[in-house]
Motif scaffolding. Structure first.
Motif, PDB file in Angstrom:
ATOM      1  N   THR A  54       1.246  -1.071   0.334  1.00 51.78           N
ATOM      2  CA  THR A  54      -0.371   0.350  -0.137  1.00 51.78           C
ATOM      3  C   THR A  54       0.679   1.813  -0.569  1.00 51.78           C
ATOM      4  O   THR A  54       2.017   1.277   0.364  1.00 51.78           O
ATOM      5  N   ILE A  55       0.073   2.468  -0.424  1.00 49.46           N
ATOM      6  CA  ILE A  55       0.717   3.719  -0.483  1.00 49.46           C
ATOM      7  C   ILE A  55       1.372   4.354   0.993  1.00 49.46           C
ATOM      8  O   ILE A  55       1.862   4.725   1.629  1.00 49.46           O
ATOM      9  N   GLU A  56       0.175   3.948   1.871  1.00 49.51           N
ATOM     10  CA  GLU A  56       1.309   3.619   3.933  1.00 49.51           C
ATOM     11  C   GLU A  56       1.917   3.367   3.692  1.00 49.51           C
ATOM     12  O   GLU A  56       3.659   3.416   4.766  1.00 49.51           O
ATOM     13  N   MET A  57       2.745   2.325   3.281  1.00 52.66           N
ATOM     14  CA  MET A  57       3.801   1.879   3.328  1.00 52.66           C
ATOM     15  C   MET A  57       5.243   2.657   2.611  1.00 52.66           C
ATOM     16  O   MET A  57       6.114   2.496   2.974  1.00 52.66           O
ATOM     17  N   ALA A  58       4.904   2.776   2.246  1.00 56.94           N
ATOM     18  CA  ALA A  58       5.831   3.660   1.060  1.00 56.94           C
ATOM     19  C   ALA A  58       6.089   4.866   1.638  1.00 56.94           C
ATOM     20  O   ALA A  58       7.049   5.593   1.756  1.00 56.94           O
ATOM     21  N   ASP A  59       4.982   5.757   2.030  1.00 59.37           N
ATOM     22  CA  ASP A  59       5.075   6.637   3.316  1.00 59.37           C
ATOM     23  C   ASP A  59       5.835   6.073   4.427  1.00 59.37           C
ATOM     24  O   ASP A  59       6.359   6.892   5.139  1.00 59.37           O
ATOM     25  N   PHE A  60       5.909   5.366   5.149  1.00 59.08           N
ATOM     26  CA  PHE A  60       6.361   4.725   6.389  1.00 59.08           C
ATOM     27  C   PHE A  60       7.850   4.693   6.292  1.00 59.08           C
ATOM     28  O   PHE A  60       8.959   4.808   7.188  1.00 59.08           O
ATOM     29  N   ILE A  61       8.165   3.627   4.556  1.00 51.23           N
ATOM     30  CA  ILE A  61       9.554   3.828   4.737  1.00 51.23           C
ATOM     31  C   ILE A  61      10.607   5.294   4.472  1.00 51.23           C
ATOM     32  O   ILE A  61      11.416   5.111   5.337  1.00 51.23           O
ATOM     33  N   ARG A  62       9.204   6.586   3.895  1.00 53.06           N
ATOM     34  CA  ARG A  62      10.445   7.611   3.021  1.00 53.06           C
ATOM     35  C   ARG A  62      10.726   8.542   4.250  1.00 53.06           C
ATOM     36  O   ARG A  62      11.047   8.479   4.771  1.00 53.06           O
ATOM     37  N   ASP A  63       9.198   7.784   5.486  1.00 54.86           N
ATOM     38  CA  ASP A  63       9.117   8.743   6.905  1.00 54.86           C
ATOM     39  C   ASP A  63      11.273   8.237   7.523  1.00 54.86           C
ATOM     40  O   ASP A  63      11.460   8.681   9.060  1.00 54.86           O
ATOM     41  N   ASN A  64      11.297   6.680   8.027  1.00 51.77           N
ATOM     42  CA  ASN A  64      11.666   6.127   8.806  1.00 51.77           C
ATOM     43  C   ASN A  64      13.168   5.541   7.898  1.00 51.77           C
ATOM     44  O   ASN A  64      14.319   5.263   8.625  1.00 51.77           O
TER      45      ASN A  64
END
Length: 406
Positions: A84-94
């Motif tokens: 999901t897109i949320e997983m991409a956001d999680f990677i970008r943030d961490n």
């Protein structure tokens, strides 16, 4: 030394006196070498082409996907939950090792402006960082920004081919185009990129990922892919390890559970390519060896006939002082000359055939020193191996018996 020179001249004279027989003899060698050189040149060119095409995807890019690119277990991997897109956001943030992170969705569509229409366009949904992960900086205009992505605005960056077909010589910036029936504002035009594996990189339209999810068909069971560009290309393995850890956290996997996602990189394709080319090389050797075996048998047969026909000549030469070693050298030389000429002609014909293929297909033919050595080396080896027995038979003839031979 003079005797060796004379033996070579006699060999050349024998070949010249039997032109048709010599030609038919070297024809078998020529066909075998042509086969080897042609396949080797095309294979090397194909390998070079694929490596060049893969280089456009970025050597410092990593792709997180539901499926493994090569040697995957499709039956099991298709059961995985979509990314999901949320997983991409999680990677970008961490992530500390990722420079750019972009979620990707692909779809197909058509675009229309006025009376002009283009079908079969690759529609890419992504975020603003795709400009850097995929070298998609517009040649004219700009790429969409973070705000436009967050608001799912209908803005588009179009490929050069789409631009020329829809707008011809007019400036497309600021124009409204219909993509699958919905209005999109053209804000950028990509430079000409060419093709990758036969697919045009200029026949594409890039839009915000939220807009694509909302209005276009896409494979929801597959989910999205996540493209990550590493800060340091030399630390791809460390980047993959970090991304794997972050994805496991995002997926909520327990320590004893296997990964239900794949972290892919271009190297996987290159490694698979090496395995394929290694198998092809074995096939080339097998085909070439079979062809040269047939040609070599023909050489030996003709040389045996030649020894029989020239028995009196051999007896005369021995009677006036020619040694067995010199007689053996003469017939071996004749065999090697025939094979070398066949090898040279076969090498030339193989290169010509490969060039013809290269001129009609996108696969280049690569003329390498190794190809030349393979062609000439194999033909010389065949000449020595299959010329040895007839030469030895000639060398063992008793000069008295040979002079009496009718």
């Amino acid at each position: 030394m003079r005797h060796i020179y004379e033996a070579i001249l006699i060999s050349l004279s024998s070949i010249k006196d039997n032109k048709l027989r010599s030609f038919l003899t070297l024809l078998g060698i020529m066909i075998g070498v042509t086969t080897i050189i042609f396949i080797h040149s095309v294979m090397k060119g194909t390998e070079k082409y694929i490596v060049g095409q893969l280089a456009t995807l970025g050597s410092n890019s990593v792709y997180i996907s539901k499926f493994t690119w090569m040697e995957n277990n499709w039956r099991e991997e298709r059961k995985r939950d979509p990314i999901t897109i949320e997983m991409a956001d999680f990677i970008r943030d961490n992530s500390e090792m990722a420079e750019y992170v972009t979620p990707l969705i692909n779809s197909m569509g058509n675009a229309k402006y006025g009376s002009n229409e283009v079908n079969g366009i690759n529609i890419i949904g992504c975020n603003e960082e795709y400009e850097y992960t995929s070298d998609a900086t517009p040649d004219n205009g700009r790429f969409f920004n973070y705000s436009e992505v967050q608001r799912n605005l209908n803005v588009a960056v179009i490929g050069s081919e789409v631009s020329s077909l829809l707008f011809e010589d007019a400036d497309p910036l600021g124009k409204q185009v219909k993509i699958n029936g919905r209005q999109y504002l053209v804000i950028g035009v990509l430079p000409k990129k060419g093709e990758i594996f036969g697919n045009s990189l200029d026949n594409q339209i890039i839009i915000p990922i939220g807009s694509l999810k909302k209005y276009f068909f896409w494979n929801r069971k597959h989910g999205i892919d996540i493209q990550v560009t590493a800060k340091d290309p030399m630390k791809i393995n460390q980047t993959k390890a970090e991304l794997t850890s972050l994805m496991r956290v995002a997926r909520g996997l327990k320590p004893d559970e296997e990964n239900d996602f794949s972290v892919n990189e271009i190297k996987q394709i290159l490694d698979f390519l090496k395995k394929v080319t290694a198998s092809l090389r074995i096939m080339i050797i097998a085909i070439g060896a079979l062809s040269l075996l047939v040609g070599g048998i023909g050489i030996m047969n003709v040389m045996l006939v030649s020894v029989t026909q020239r028995t009196r000549e051999i007896g005369t030469r021995k009677a006036i002082g020619a040694t067995s070693r010199l007689i053996m050298f003469q017939f071996t030389t004749e065999s090697v000359i025939l094979c070398m000429v066949g090898g040279i002609l076969g090498t030339t014909a193989g290169f010509a055939a490969a060039k013809i293929i290269g001129s009609f297909t996108p696969l280049p033919s690569t003329v390498s020193f190794s190809s030349i050595m393979i062609g000439v080396g194999f033909s010389a080896l065949v000449g020595i191996v299959f010329g040895y027995f007839p030469a030895k038979k000639a060398a063992k003839l008793n000069p008295i018996d040979a002079l009496r031979y009718e």
